[in-house]
Design a protein around this motif. Structure first.
Motif, PDB file in Angstrom:
ATOM      1  N   PRO A  15      33.820  15.931  83.390  1.00  0.00           N
ATOM      2  CA  PRO A  15      32.550  16.181  84.065  1.00  0.00           C
ATOM      3  C   PRO A  15      32.784  16.313  85.569  1.00  0.00           C
ATOM      4  N   SER A  16      32.059  17.192  86.203  1.00  0.00           N
ATOM      5  CA  SER A  16      32.269  17.417  87.635  1.00  0.00           C
ATOM      6  C   SER A  16      31.747  16.209  88.432  1.00  0.00           C
ATOM      7  N   LEU A  17      32.344  16.009  89.601  1.00  0.00           N
ATOM      8  CA  LEU A  17      31.922  14.889  90.436  1.00  0.00           C
ATOM      9  C   LEU A  17      30.532  15.119  91.002  1.00  0.00           C
ATOM     10  N   ALA A  18      30.137  16.373  91.223  1.00  0.00           N
ATOM     11  CA  ALA A  18      28.808  16.670  91.748  1.00  0.00           C
ATOM     12  C   ALA A  18      27.732  16.268  90.734  1.00  0.00           C
ATOM     13  N   ALA A  19      27.999  16.460  89.454  1.00  0.00           N
ATOM     14  CA  ALA A  19      27.035  16.096  88.430  1.00  0.00           C
ATOM     15  C   ALA A  19      26.904  14.576  88.308  1.00  0.00           C
TER      16      ALA A  19
END
Length: 85
Positions: A78-82
């Protein structure tokens, strides 16, 4: 029920052997294919010498094996922004 010469044997099978409970099914699962895959692809031989170092090296090889399986399945981190949102 037992033979006079071998009192520890039984002439009839135990109930748990013939019923096929969920515990018996779990016991039939083998880990040998995974060990073979780790030995053939990730870790053909150990390069360290003490037991604790070999355990660490084997744990690392198992982690690499699991990550390769996830990568082949198309799993993505999962992306860090999410996560921040």
């Amino acid at each position: 029920m037992s033979s006079p010469s071998r009192p520890w044997t039984c002439s009839r099978p135990h109930a748990h052997v013939t019923t096929g409970s969920s515990e018996d099914v779990r016991r039939k699962v083998t880990v040998e294919p995974v060990i073979g895959q780790v030995k053939n692809t990730v870790l053909p031989r150990f390069s360290l010498r003490s037991l604790t170092k070999v355990q660490g090296e084997f744990s690392l090889a198992c982690a690499v094996h699991n990550l390769k399986k996830l990568w082949k399945l198309g799993w993505e981190l999962p992306s860090l922004a999410a996560q921040a949102a």
